[in-house]
Design a protein around this motif. Structure first.
Motif, PDB file in Angstrom:
ATOM      1  N   ALA A  12      -9.783   6.838   1.584  1.00 22.91           N
ATOM      2  CA  ALA A  12      -8.952   5.710   2.006  1.00 22.91           C
ATOM      3  C   ALA A  12      -9.341   5.271   3.420  1.00 22.91           C
ATOM      4  O   ALA A  12      -9.407   4.071   3.711  1.00 22.91           O
ATOM      5  CB  ALA A  12      -7.473   6.086   1.951  1.00 22.91           C
ATOM      6  N   PHE A  13      -9.614   6.239   4.284  1.00 24.06           N
ATOM      7  CA  PHE A  13     -10.047   5.948   5.655  1.00 24.06           C
ATOM      8  C   PHE A  13     -11.372   5.195   5.646  1.00 24.06           C
ATOM      9  O   PHE A  13     -11.514   4.162   6.321  1.00 24.06           O
ATOM     10  CB  PHE A  13     -10.165   7.256   6.443  1.00 24.06           C
ATOM     11  CG  PHE A  13     -10.845   7.117   7.772  1.00 24.06           C
ATOM     12  CD1 PHE A  13     -10.195   6.541   8.854  1.00 24.06           C
ATOM     13  CD2 PHE A  13     -12.139   7.579   7.948  1.00 24.06           C
ATOM     14  CE1 PHE A  13     -10.832   6.426  10.086  1.00 24.06           C
ATOM     15  CE2 PHE A  13     -12.783   7.472   9.165  1.00 24.06           C
ATOM     16  CZ  PHE A  13     -12.121   6.893  10.243  1.00 24.06           C
ATOM     17  N   MET A  14     -12.345   5.689   4.902  1.00 25.12           N
ATOM     18  CA  MET A  14     -13.654   5.043   4.874  1.00 25.12           C
ATOM     19  C   MET A  14     -13.572   3.651   4.251  1.00 25.12           C
ATOM     20  O   MET A  14     -14.270   2.735   4.688  1.00 25.12           O
ATOM     21  CB  MET A  14     -14.679   5.916   4.145  1.00 25.12           C
ATOM     22  CG  MET A  14     -15.076   7.155   4.937  1.00 25.12           C
ATOM     23  SD  MET A  14     -15.658   6.789   6.628  1.00 25.12           S
ATOM     24  CE  MET A  14     -17.111   5.788   6.296  1.00 25.12           C
ATOM     25  N   THR A  15     -12.718   3.485   3.256  1.00 25.38           N
ATOM     26  CA  THR A  15     -12.516   2.151   2.678  1.00 25.38           C
ATOM     27  C   THR A  15     -11.939   1.208   3.730  1.00 25.38           C
ATOM     28  O   THR A  15     -12.406   0.070   3.873  1.00 25.38           O
ATOM     29  CB  THR A  15     -11.591   2.228   1.448  1.00 25.38           C
ATOM     30  OG1 THR A  15     -12.233   3.029   0.451  1.00 25.38           O
ATOM     31  CG2 THR A  15     -11.277   0.847   0.888  1.00 25.38           C
ATOM     32  N   ALA A  16     -10.950   1.682   4.473  1.00 22.21           N
ATOM     33  CA  ALA A  16     -10.354   0.860   5.523  1.00 22.21           C
ATOM     34  C   ALA A  16     -11.385   0.522   6.602  1.00 22.21           C
ATOM     35  O   ALA A  16     -11.419  -0.609   7.099  1.00 22.21           O
ATOM     36  CB  ALA A  16      -9.150   1.569   6.135  1.00 22.21           C
ATOM     37  N   ILE A  17     -12.239   1.476   6.957  1.00 19.80           N
ATOM     38  CA  ILE A  17     -13.304   1.227   7.938  1.00 19.80           C
ATOM     39  C   ILE A  17     -14.220   0.122   7.428  1.00 19.80           C
ATOM     40  O   ILE A  17     -14.534  -0.831   8.152  1.00 19.80           O
ATOM     41  CB  ILE A  17     -14.116   2.514   8.224  1.00 19.80           C
ATOM     42  CG1 ILE A  17     -13.297   3.525   9.019  1.00 19.80           C
ATOM     43  CG2 ILE A  17     -15.442   2.192   8.918  1.00 19.80           C
ATOM     44  CD1 ILE A  17     -13.075   3.193  10.476  1.00 19.80           C
ATOM     45  N   ARG A  18     -14.660   0.229   6.164  1.00 25.00           N
ATOM     46  CA  ARG A  18     -15.567  -0.778   5.604  1.00 25.00           C
ATOM     47  C   ARG A  18     -14.911  -2.152   5.547  1.00 25.00           C
ATOM     48  O   ARG A  18     -15.527  -3.166   5.890  1.00 25.00           O
ATOM     49  CB  ARG A  18     -16.046  -0.343   4.216  1.00 25.00           C
ATOM     50  CG  ARG A  18     -17.046   0.795   4.250  1.00 25.00           C
ATOM     51  CD  ARG A  18     -17.651   1.067   2.883  1.00 25.00           C
ATOM     52  NE  ARG A  18     -16.690   1.575   1.925  1.00 25.00           N
ATOM     53  CZ  ARG A  18     -16.365   2.856   1.772  1.00 25.00           C
ATOM     54  NH1 ARG A  18     -16.931   3.778   2.530  1.00 25.00           N
ATOM     55  NH2 ARG A  18     -15.507   3.222   0.858  1.00 25.00           N
ATOM     56  N   VAL A  19     -13.665  -2.200   5.117  1.00 27.40           N
ATOM     57  CA  VAL A  19     -12.958  -3.480   5.005  1.00 27.40           C
ATOM     58  C   VAL A  19     -12.774  -4.115   6.380  1.00 27.40           C
ATOM     59  O   VAL A  19     -13.050  -5.304   6.568  1.00 27.40           O
ATOM     60  CB  VAL A  19     -11.590  -3.288   4.303  1.00 27.40           C
ATOM     61  CG1 VAL A  19     -10.713  -4.519   4.447  1.00 27.40           C
ATOM     62  CG2 VAL A  19     -11.798  -2.944   2.839  1.00 27.40           C
ATOM     63  N   ARG A  20     -12.339  -3.327   7.346  1.00 25.49           N
ATOM     64  CA  ARG A  20     -12.123  -3.856   8.695  1.00 25.49           C
ATOM     65  C   ARG A  20     -13.443  -4.284   9.342  1.00 25.49           C
ATOM     66  O   ARG A  20     -13.506  -5.301  10.029  1.00 25.49           O
ATOM     67  CB  ARG A  20     -11.392  -2.850   9.571  1.00 25.49           C
ATOM     68  CG  ARG A  20      -9.929  -2.725   9.209  1.00 25.49           C
ATOM     69  CD  ARG A  20      -9.193  -1.756  10.123  1.00 25.49           C
ATOM     70  NE  ARG A  20      -7.765  -1.872   9.919  1.00 25.49           N
ATOM     71  CZ  ARG A  20      -6.994  -2.781  10.479  1.00 25.49           C
ATOM     72  NH1 ARG A  20      -7.520  -3.683  11.280  1.00 25.49           N
ATOM     73  NH2 ARG A  20      -5.697  -2.819  10.238  1.00 25.49           N
ATOM     74  N   ALA A  58      -4.228   5.845   6.544  1.00 20.74           N
ATOM     75  CA  ALA A  58      -5.684   5.766   6.696  1.00 20.74           C
ATOM     76  C   ALA A  58      -6.084   4.464   7.374  1.00 20.74           C
ATOM     77  O   ALA A  58      -6.992   4.448   8.225  1.00 20.74           O
ATOM     78  CB  ALA A  58      -6.363   5.899   5.336  1.00 20.74           C
ATOM     79  N   ASP A  59      -5.420   3.362   7.032  1.00 16.40           N
ATOM     80  CA  ASP A  59      -5.735   2.080   7.649  1.00 16.40           C
ATOM     81  C   ASP A  59      -5.365   2.082   9.132  1.00 16.40           C
ATOM     82  O   ASP A  59      -6.127   1.586   9.972  1.00 16.40           O
ATOM     83  CB  ASP A  59      -5.021   0.940   6.929  1.00 16.40           C
ATOM     84  CG  ASP A  59      -5.410  -0.408   7.494  1.00 16.40           C
ATOM     85  OD1 ASP A  59      -6.623  -0.706   7.562  1.00 16.40           O
ATOM     86  OD2 ASP A  59      -4.505  -1.165   7.885  1.00 16.40           O
ATOM     87  N   ALA A  60      -4.216   2.641   9.472  1.00 12.04           N
ATOM     88  CA  ALA A  60      -3.813   2.721  10.880  1.00 12.04           C
ATOM     89  C   ALA A  60      -4.804   3.576  11.668  1.00 12.04           C
ATOM     90  O   ALA A  60      -5.196   3.222  12.788  1.00 12.04           O
ATOM     91  CB  ALA A  60      -2.400   3.286  10.992  1.00 12.04           C
ATOM     92  N   MET A  69       0.845  -1.188   0.000  1.00 19.82           N
ATOM     93  CA  MET A  69       0.000   0.000   0.000  1.00 19.82           C
ATOM     94  C   MET A  69       0.882   1.240   0.000  1.00 19.82           C
ATOM     95  O   MET A  69       2.029   1.206   0.410  1.00 19.82           O
ATOM     96  CB  MET A  69      -0.877   0.020   1.256  1.00 19.82           C
ATOM     97  CG  MET A  69      -2.069  -0.916   1.206  1.00 19.82           C
ATOM     98  SD  MET A  69      -3.304  -0.479   2.417  1.00 19.82           S
ATOM     99  CE  MET A  69      -3.034  -1.750   3.626  1.00 19.82           C
ATOM    100  N   GLY A  70       0.258   2.363  -0.392  1.00 19.72           N
ATOM    101  CA  GLY A  70       0.965   3.625  -0.364  1.00 19.72           C
ATOM    102  C   GLY A  70       0.838   4.297   0.988  1.00 19.72           C
ATOM    103  O   GLY A  70       0.153   3.817   1.896  1.00 19.72           O
ATOM    104  N   VAL A  71       1.503   5.410   1.115  1.00 19.10           N
ATOM    105  CA  VAL A  71       1.496   6.153   2.374  1.00 19.10           C
ATOM    106  C   VAL A  71       0.073   6.508   2.798  1.00 19.10           C
ATOM    107  O   VAL A  71      -0.306   6.313   3.960  1.00 19.10           O
ATOM    108  CB  VAL A  71       2.365   7.426   2.254  1.00 19.10           C
ATOM    109  CG1 VAL A  71       2.208   8.300   3.485  1.00 19.10           C
ATOM    110  CG2 VAL A  71       3.819   7.068   2.027  1.00 19.10           C
ATOM    111  N   THR A  72      -0.724   7.004   1.871  1.00 22.12           N
ATOM    112  CA  THR A  72      -2.096   7.409   2.205  1.00 22.12           C
ATOM    113  C   THR A  72      -2.892   6.237   2.745  1.00 22.12           C
ATOM    114  O   THR A  72      -3.549   6.336   3.789  1.00 22.12           O
ATOM    115  CB  THR A  72      -2.810   7.996   0.970  1.00 22.12           C
ATOM    116  OG1 THR A  72      -2.055   9.123   0.502  1.00 22.12           O
ATOM    117  CG2 THR A  72      -4.217   8.443   1.303  1.00 22.12           C
TER     118      THR A  72
END
Length: 80
Positions: free
Chosen positions: A45-53, A8-10, A1-4
């Motif tokens: 990216a944050f919302m994608t990480a929220i949905r995935v998690r 965002a995932d963290a 993954m990239g920095v963003t």
């Protein structure tokens, strides 16, 4: 993954932990809005990480419950 995506995932992990601890799911939207004022790319990216998690957590819960039920049913079954 990239920095963003990494950042965002963290952040998503930390926010989901805080939501669980505080019992306040509105925190997700508050953080997303704050991100969106500076960087819509990071917000997405944050919302994608929220949905995935969140999806992964639900799937693991379903798997755990199914296995637990199957094991309980196996113990209840009469021996052959």
């Amino acid at each position: 993954m990239g920095v963003t995506e990494d950042l965002a995932d963290a952040l998503a992990k930390d926010v989901l932990d805080a939501v669980e601890a505080l019992g306040d799911p509105t925190l997700i939207d508050d953080i997303a809005r704050t991100l969106g004022t500076s960087s819509t790319v990071t917000e997405e990216a944050f919302m994608t990480a929220i949905r995935v998690r969140t999806a992964e957590t639900r799937a693991r819960r379903l798997l755990r419950d199914r296995v637990k039920k199957a094991m309980a049913d196996r113990k209840k079954a009469p021996p052959e």
